[in-house]
Design a protein around this motif. Structure first.
Motif, PDB file in Angstrom:
ATOM      1  N   TYR A 120      -9.162  28.531  -7.317  1.00 10.96           N
ATOM      2  CA  TYR A 120      -8.457  28.977  -6.109  1.00 10.96           C
ATOM      3  C   TYR A 120      -9.450  29.138  -4.959  1.00 10.96           C
ATOM      4  CZ  TYR A 120      -4.880  30.119  -9.564  1.00 10.96           C
ATOM      5  OH  TYR A 120      -3.975  30.047 -10.593  1.00 10.96           O
TER       6      TYR A 120
ATOM      7  N   HIS B  63      -1.769  31.791  -2.480  1.00 13.06           N
ATOM      8  CA  HIS B  63      -1.441  33.123  -2.987  1.00 13.06           C
ATOM      9  C   HIS B  63      -0.271  33.054  -3.967  1.00 13.06           C
ATOM     10  CE1 HIS B  63      -0.917  37.460  -2.972  1.00 13.06           C
ATOM     11  NE2 HIS B  63       0.360  37.287  -2.672  1.00 13.06           N
ATOM     12  N   SER B  64       0.766  32.304  -3.596  1.00 12.92           N
ATOM     13  CA  SER B  64       1.930  32.266  -4.479  1.00 12.92           C
ATOM     14  C   SER B  64       1.631  31.435  -5.734  1.00 12.92           C
ATOM     15  CB  SER B  64       3.179  31.771  -3.747  1.00 12.92           C
ATOM     16  OG  SER B  64       3.121  30.400  -3.549  1.00 12.92           O
TER      17      SER B  64
ATOM     18  N   ARG C 241      -1.278  31.422  -7.237  1.00 12.91           N
ATOM     19  CA  ARG C 241      -2.049  32.319  -8.098  1.00 12.91           C
ATOM     20  C   ARG C 241      -1.108  33.318  -8.801  1.00 12.91           C
ATOM     21  NH1 ARG C 241      -7.670  34.557  -7.079  1.00 12.91           N
ATOM     22  NH2 ARG C 241      -7.564  33.488  -5.083  1.00 12.91           N
ATOM     23  N   LYS C 242      -0.097  33.776  -8.059  1.00  9.91           N
ATOM     24  CA  LYS C 242       0.865  34.720  -8.625  1.00  9.91           C
ATOM     25  C   LYS C 242       1.664  34.069  -9.753  1.00  9.91           C
ATOM     26  CE  LYS C 242       4.018  37.384  -6.421  1.00  9.91           C
ATOM     27  NZ  LYS C 242       4.778  37.782  -5.214  1.00  9.91           N
ATOM     28  N   ARG C 243       2.016  32.814  -9.498  1.00  6.11           N
ATOM     29  CA  ARG C 243       2.793  32.056 -10.466  1.00  6.11           C
ATOM     30  C   ARG C 243       1.997  31.857 -11.758  1.00  6.11           C
ATOM     31  NH1 ARG C 243       6.023  26.700  -9.928  1.00  6.11           N
ATOM     32  NH2 ARG C 243       5.125  25.591 -11.670  1.00  6.11           N
TER      33      ARG C 243
ATOM     34  N   ALA D 226      -0.550  33.743 -12.733  1.00  5.42           N
ATOM     35  CA  ALA D 226      -0.752  35.061 -13.356  1.00  5.42           C
ATOM     36  C   ALA D 226       0.475  35.435 -14.179  1.00  5.42           C
ATOM     37  CB  ALA D 226      -1.019  36.114 -12.288  1.00  5.42           C
ATOM     38  N   ASN D 227       1.649  35.131 -13.651  1.00  3.95           N
ATOM     39  CA  ASN D 227       2.885  35.434 -14.373  1.00  3.95           C
ATOM     40  C   ASN D 227       2.959  34.665 -15.689  1.00  3.95           C
ATOM     41  OD1 ASN D 227       5.551  36.707 -14.452  1.00  3.95           O
ATOM     42  ND2 ASN D 227       6.347  34.626 -14.213  1.00  3.95           N
TER      43      ASN D 227
END
Ligand SMILES: [Zn+2]
Length: 303
Positions: free
Chosen positions: A87, A121-122, A124-126, A128-129
């Motif tokens: 990232y 950002h989204s 990375r969130k995806r 992480a989920n």
């Protein structure tokens, strides 16, 4: 690591999903964990309602968590951390060439987004989920239930079925798989001097019965091909398809959701491979199968 897909010219847009590095590692984790006892399997857990905000279902039910699962959960967190640099350097093709194929593809798409930072950002969130919730809570915990992996124990296996007990009920059969247009199995067997029971048409395998499951030919396997076919006590006959340097089970559970990294058949394969102390699965019945069609884990991850 990571270079394998590039070597094979893997295209994330048109090819079936590559086996992710974390999948190879999770297989090694379950191999290291060894056989799983019946009393370690969950009974009432509802994977669709689970998530990291809930109490650990093993603690809640007073059961002992399987070692392989503990290792796999650590692997998920570690792999997510290791991916941080992708990232940070998402505009650097050199760095992305080492990233898992799917992630590299998504990060390249972030570059052309209207707001690249927001897209990053989204993403990375995806990711992480996936590592924190989908893999452990919705996939691995689900497989480690009486009603999933437990069904492969059959009736006669004891409280801690080892590889030998498991392969008495579930066999890894070496078979030649024929395409729709090939000659009939009996003709093929006769002309190649093979026992007819180990030659089968792709359409007669269980993976051809469900639209969610995948056929070897959909993974670009040229038929006829010698393949390892898992014949399970639950009734299914699912070939293990050589793909991305390892093997992929062709069952509907594995392919119904793209985020799933393990099915009960692959867990069984991990326990069997662990017993062999090898990344290659044994043929427990039938014809000899080439090494490539028995290699369960990529050698890039096994040393
Ligand atoms: Zn499967």
């Amino acid at each position: 690591m990571g270079g394998t897909d590039a070597l094979h010219d893997y295209d994330v847009e048109i090819d079936p999903p590559a086996i992710e590095p974390v999948e190879h590692r999770i297989r090694l984790d379950f191999m290291a964990g060894g056989p799983i006892r019946r009393d370690q399997l969950l009974e009432k857990y509802n994977s669709w309602k689970g998530g990291p905000e809930n109490a650990d279902p093993w603690k809640q039910s007073g059961k002992t968590k399987p070692d392989g699962l503990k290792y796999a959960e650590e692997t998920c967190l570690r792999t997510f951390k290791e991916e941080e640099r992708y990232y940070d350097f998402f505009e650097d093709d050199q760095v992305l060439s080492e990233a898992p194929a799917f992630l590299a593809h998504r990060l390249r798409q972030c570059r052309s987004a209207t707001d690249p930072e927001e897209a990053l950002h989204s993403e990375r969130k995806r990711r992480a989920n996936w590592y924190r919730k989908l893999i452990p809570w919705l996939n691995l915990y689900q497989v480690l239930k009486e009603s999933s992996y437990g069904t492969l124990f059959g009736s006669s296996a004891g409280p801690q079925p080892n590889a030998e007990a498991l392969t008495r009920q579930n066999t890894l059969v070496g078979m030649v798989v024929l395409g729709d247009d090939d000659q009939t199995p009996s003709k093929y067997a006769r002309s190649h001097n093979l026992p007819a029971k180990y030659v089968i048409r792709e359409a007669d395998l269980s993976c051809s019965e469900s639209s969610v499951a995948v056929r070897p030919s959909e993974f670009g396997i040229e038929l006829p091909a010698p393949l390892l076919v898992g014949k399970y006590t639950t009734g299914g006959r699912y070939p293990l398809i050589p793909w991305s340097d390892g093997l992929v089970c062709s069952c509907p559970y594995k392919h119904d959701q793209p985020w799933r990294v393990l099915c009960k058949h692959e867990l069984l394969a991990a326990v069997v491979a662990s017993d062999q102390n090898s990344i290659f699965l044994p043929v427990t019945k039938g014809l000899e199968i080439p090494h490539r069609a028995r290699r369960f884990v990529s050698p890039d991850f096994s040393d």
